[in-house]
Design a protein around this motif. Structure first.
Motif, PDB file in Angstrom:
ATOM      1  N   MET A 249      -1.000  -8.192   5.816  1.00 43.35           N
ATOM      2  CA  MET A 249      -1.799  -9.261   5.237  1.00 43.35           C
ATOM      3  C   MET A 249      -1.217 -10.585   5.665  1.00 43.35           C
ATOM      4  O   MET A 249      -0.013 -10.706   5.910  1.00 43.35           O
ATOM      5  CB  MET A 249      -1.785  -9.180   3.710  1.00 43.35           C
ATOM      6  CG  MET A 249      -2.276  -7.857   3.148  1.00 43.35           C
ATOM      7  SD  MET A 249      -4.042  -7.618   3.370  1.00 43.35           S
ATOM      8  CE  MET A 249      -4.685  -8.879   2.265  1.00 43.35           C
TER       9      MET A 249
ATOM     10  N   PHE B 101      -4.826  -0.516   1.017  1.00 45.42           N
ATOM     11  CA  PHE B 101      -4.171  -1.412   1.958  1.00 45.42           C
ATOM     12  C   PHE B 101      -2.703  -1.070   2.151  1.00 45.42           C
ATOM     13  O   PHE B 101      -1.931  -1.905   2.628  1.00 45.42           O
ATOM     14  CB  PHE B 101      -4.329  -2.860   1.478  1.00 45.42           C
ATOM     15  CG  PHE B 101      -5.709  -3.390   1.701  1.00 45.42           C
ATOM     16  CD1 PHE B 101      -6.707  -3.182   0.772  1.00 45.42           C
ATOM     17  CD2 PHE B 101      -6.020  -4.073   2.856  1.00 45.42           C
ATOM     18  CE1 PHE B 101      -7.989  -3.651   0.983  1.00 45.42           C
ATOM     19  CE2 PHE B 101      -7.306  -4.566   3.072  1.00 45.42           C
ATOM     20  CZ  PHE B 101      -8.288  -4.340   2.128  1.00 45.42           C
TER      21      PHE B 101
ATOM     22  N   ALA C  70      -6.437  -9.731   6.935  1.00 47.11           N
ATOM     23  CA  ALA C  70      -5.851  -8.389   6.901  1.00 47.11           C
ATOM     24  C   ALA C  70      -6.112  -7.672   8.212  1.00 47.11           C
ATOM     25  O   ALA C  70      -7.142  -7.885   8.864  1.00 47.11           O
ATOM     26  CB  ALA C  70      -6.434  -7.583   5.744  1.00 47.11           C
TER      27      ALA C  70
ATOM     28  N   LEU D  49     -11.892  -9.631   0.943  1.00 47.37           N
ATOM     29  CA  LEU D  49     -10.722 -10.434   0.642  1.00 47.37           C
ATOM     30  C   LEU D  49     -11.205 -11.687  -0.065  1.00 47.37           C
ATOM     31  O   LEU D  49     -12.049 -12.417   0.458  1.00 47.37           O
ATOM     32  CB  LEU D  49      -9.979 -10.813   1.931  1.00 47.37           C
ATOM     33  CG  LEU D  49      -9.521  -9.672   2.820  1.00 47.37           C
ATOM     34  CD1 LEU D  49      -8.936 -10.219   4.122  1.00 47.37           C
ATOM     35  CD2 LEU D  49      -8.508  -8.792   2.113  1.00 47.37           C
TER      36      LEU D  49
ATOM     37  N   ASN E 115      -3.010  -4.742  -5.108  1.00 47.36           N
ATOM     38  CA  ASN E 115      -3.702  -5.073  -3.854  1.00 47.36           C
ATOM     39  C   ASN E 115      -3.902  -6.585  -3.709  1.00 47.36           C
ATOM     40  O   ASN E 115      -4.996  -7.048  -3.371  1.00 47.36           O
ATOM     41  CB  ASN E 115      -5.053  -4.360  -3.774  1.00 47.36           C
ATOM     42  CG  ASN E 115      -4.941  -3.042  -3.030  1.00 47.36           C
ATOM     43  OD1 ASN E 115      -3.855  -2.596  -2.698  1.00 47.36           O
ATOM     44  ND2 ASN E 115      -6.062  -2.411  -2.779  1.00 47.36           N
TER      45      ASN E 115
ATOM     46  N   ALA F  53      -7.526  -8.016  -2.464  1.00 53.12           N
ATOM     47  CA  ALA F  53      -8.126  -7.153  -1.450  1.00 53.12           C
ATOM     48  C   ALA F  53      -8.795  -5.953  -2.112  1.00 53.12           C
ATOM     49  O   ALA F  53      -8.245  -5.361  -3.034  1.00 53.12           O
ATOM     50  CB  ALA F  53      -7.053  -6.686  -0.476  1.00 53.12           C
TER      51      ALA F  53
ATOM     52  N   CYS G 201      -4.727 -13.711  -2.980  1.00 58.06           N
ATOM     53  CA  CYS G 201      -5.798 -13.031  -2.255  1.00 58.06           C
ATOM     54  C   CYS G 201      -5.914 -11.620  -2.810  1.00 58.06           C
ATOM     55  O   CYS G 201      -4.952 -10.849  -2.755  1.00 58.06           O
ATOM     56  CB  CYS G 201      -5.496 -12.999  -0.768  1.00 58.06           C
ATOM     57  SG  CYS G 201      -6.649 -12.009   0.207  1.00 58.06           S
TER      58      CYS G 201
END
Length: 124
Positions: free
Chosen positions: A34, A29, A98, A4, A77, A24, A22
Motif C-alpha cells: 500500500m 490485502f 495498492a 480504496l 485493512n 481498503a 485509507c
C-alpha cells in the motif's frame, strides 16, 4: 472490486500535523503493498510513501522523509499516513494506492488500484 477510500484531509497551518487514513475493501490485502501519492495543482502525481502489508522497511520520498510516517493495520485493512511539520508545499490531493508488488508503487509509480483522493491544504 477493490475499493480504496481516503479520509482525514483538511486545512491546517504550517507546522501542524495531520493523519490520513485509507480503508481498503474488496479482497484480502495480506499480500499487497500500500502506498500514498500526492498531486499538487499543475504538477505530476508523485510518490510519497509505501509499505508492505506483511511489514518490512517502509519507503519514503526524500521530500517527506523524517516528517511523514506510513503504517498499516492488517486487521482493519487500513493504511495511514501521519504527517507532521507540514509545509505549504505539502498542499496537494493525496491518493492511496495498492498493488501486489511494492515496486509498482515505489519504482514504476503505477499501482493497480487508486483511491479517489483527499485534499490537504497547508496555509503559511
Amino acid at each position: 472490486q477493490v475499493q480504496l477510500v481516503e479520509s482525514g484531509g483538511g486545512l491546517v497551518q504550517a507546522g501542524d500535523s495531520l493523519r490520513l487514513s485509507c480503508a481498503a475493501s474488496g479482497r484480502s490485502f495480506s499480500t499487497y503493498a500500500m502506498g500514498w501519492f500526492r498531486q499538487a495543482s499543475g504538477t505530476e502525481r508523485e510518490f510519497i510513501a509505501a509499505i508492505n502489508w506483511n511489514g518490512g522497511t517502509p519507503y519514503y520520498a526524500d521530500s517527506v522523509k523524517g516528517r511523514f510516517t506510513i503504517s498499516g493495520d492488517n486487521a482493519k485493512n487500513t493504511v495511514s499516513l501521519q504527517m507532521s511539520s507540514l509545509k505549504p508545499e505539502d498542499t496537494a490531493v493525496y491518493y492511496c494506492a495498492a498493488d501486489r508488488q511494492v515496486r509498482n508503487i515505489v519504482v514504476a509509480q503505477n499501482p493497480g488500484y487508486w483511491g479517489q483522493g483527499t485534499q490537504v491544504t497547508v496555509s503559511s
